[in-house]
Motif scaffolding. Sequence first.
Motif, PDB file in Angstrom:
ATOM      1  N   TYR A  55       0.803  -1.217   0.000  1.00 40.74           N
ATOM      2  CA  TYR A  55       0.000   0.000   0.000  1.00 40.74           C
ATOM      3  C   TYR A  55       0.841   1.274   0.000  1.00 40.74           C
ATOM      4  N   ILE A  56       2.134   1.127  -0.261  1.00 40.68           N
ATOM      5  CA  ILE A  56       2.980   2.253  -0.658  1.00 40.68           C
ATOM      6  C   ILE A  56       3.319   2.134  -2.145  1.00 40.68           C
ATOM      7  N   VAL A  57       3.764   0.942  -2.558  1.00 45.05           N
ATOM      8  CA  VAL A  57       4.190   0.744  -3.944  1.00 45.05           C
ATOM      9  C   VAL A  57       3.021   0.885  -4.914  1.00 45.05           C
ATOM     10  N   ALA A  58       1.901   0.194  -4.643  1.00 47.05           N
ATOM     11  CA  ALA A  58       0.777   0.200  -5.584  1.00 47.05           C
ATOM     12  C   ALA A  58       0.175   1.607  -5.755  1.00 47.05           C
ATOM     13  N   PRO A  59      -0.122   2.335  -4.679  1.00 45.19           N
ATOM     14  CA  PRO A  59      -0.647   3.698  -4.892  1.00 45.19           C
ATOM     15  C   PRO A  59       0.349   4.627  -5.590  1.00 45.19           C
ATOM     16  N   ALA A  60       1.647   4.442  -5.330  1.00 41.48           N
ATOM     17  CA  ALA A  60       2.642   5.277  -6.007  1.00 41.48           C
ATOM     18  C   ALA A  60       2.568   5.066  -7.517  1.00 41.48           C
ATOM     19  N   GLU A  61       2.493   3.804  -7.926  1.00 45.21           N
ATOM     20  CA  GLU A  61       2.412   3.511  -9.355  1.00 45.21           C
ATOM     21  C   GLU A  61       1.056   3.931  -9.928  1.00 45.21           C
ATOM     22  N   CYS A  62       0.001   3.795  -9.123  1.00 48.67           N
ATOM     23  CA  CYS A  62      -1.331   4.245  -9.555  1.00 48.67           C
ATOM     24  C   CYS A  62      -1.324   5.751  -9.798  1.00 48.67           C
TER      25      CYS A  62
END
Length: 493
Positions: free
Chosen positions: A317-324
């Motif tokens: 929930y840091i990596v995925a929202p950053a890429e989103c």
Amino acid sequence: MTELTHLSMAEALDGLRKKDFTATELTGAYVAAVEAARPLNAFIVETPEIALRQAKEADARYAAGTARPLDGMPLGIKDLFCTEGVQTTAASRILKGFIPPYESTVSGNLFRDGAVMLGKLNLDEFAMGSANITSHFGPVISPWSGKDPAGASRKLVPGGSSGGSAASVAGRFAIAATGTDTGGSIRQPASFVGIVGLKPTYGRCSRWGIVAFASSLDQAGPMTRTVRDAAIMLGSMAGFDAKDSTSVDLPVPDYQSFLTGDIRGLRVGIPREYRVDGMPAEIERLWQQGIDWLKAAGAVPVEISLPHTKYALPTYYIVAPAECSSNLARYDGVRFGQRVEGKDLQEMYENTRAAGFGAEVRRRILMGTYVLSAGYYDAYYLKAQKVRARIAEDFQKAYALCDVILTPTAPSTAFAIGEKQDDPIAMYLNDVFTVPASLAGIPGISVPAGLGSDGLPLGLQILGRPFDEGTVLKVAEVMEKAAGPQPLPPYAG
């Protein structure tokens, strides 16, 4: 023709080869089933004319003796896959009315092999969710139903983000469906509705033409009624694609050839860290039952450690929202999709994005923008990437001791629509068992293994080495046979 919709893909292909029925008859039965299932809201777009045309073409090939591997199979396509000439929305208002002039590689591969498109399936907006309640087109309703404490019937979520895919396969109004898995969006809904859901290794299926959520995590996969059907589907979906820089140039094996039923001597890893605090006793019992089934088939259980598991959810929930946040920057009202005018360019951007994105998507964009911002990039995003590497190393070390890993798929059975809607943390915890494999990029499959005390499906998850989907499928089929036939949901068209 209702009985046709209860055949597995393997059975339907066999029936077509034997001329027990035609592809047009099979597709007609599914078109009727899709119409009857509209109250479940699983489809955003129905394409009966296209389906019947494709079925007629399949019949011609059967008659000529030139049938293709998936000829006449009526599929639902998750509305994240771009389909040439057919609206693709990612279940978002901002893309409503967008008609791609091209076909995604995965859906194109399926149609190349003779598959029939029933329509585009509902999902959580931009695949962001675990319950299929964030779609602009309304929630998908599970074909299963539950009871509240007073005994009254209640509508359940089908899981997410591939909730439309899960509901259509479980409800018998698609023979199979495509899904995408970023943190568990194939495996968790498969567990919730009692079907098979396979997330291949990252890079096994092309991402070209799939609307992006988190580019280093997204992976397409099949959602089916049986493990054999998943092997059939993956054989068509997978393959190298020069248009996708993350696609891996490896041969695609005949996955059905792995389904021998022989797992004698195979080492099955049981990670001690997955015995999380507060896990329901019925999940623990089911997990032990799965161990016993595989042991009875000749496999050898081995305790393993995946020590960084507890950091997987916060890392995701840091990596995925950053890429989103990076991927969704393209939706600005300039090139395609919705536009809401303003007094200048900046206001047009703001108006368009405010009106076009739902609450969960806005939440994740804000989270991602924050962790990528100056002063926080090192503290959050860079650190999360380092932890992600440790999680992948944990799996590499574990596979020195075992051949596959067995875990629960989800921490509970399906819950009621609206039950966790106002608590994003509770919703995110649905992915506690699926996220680690996504971060590591390894293959995983969820197999129906029984019912919870509330009479709802529960799944078990098998994880494998990178690009070893064959072994994952072999073990999954052994467990599927040990679990025996599973009950159908109350709604099964």
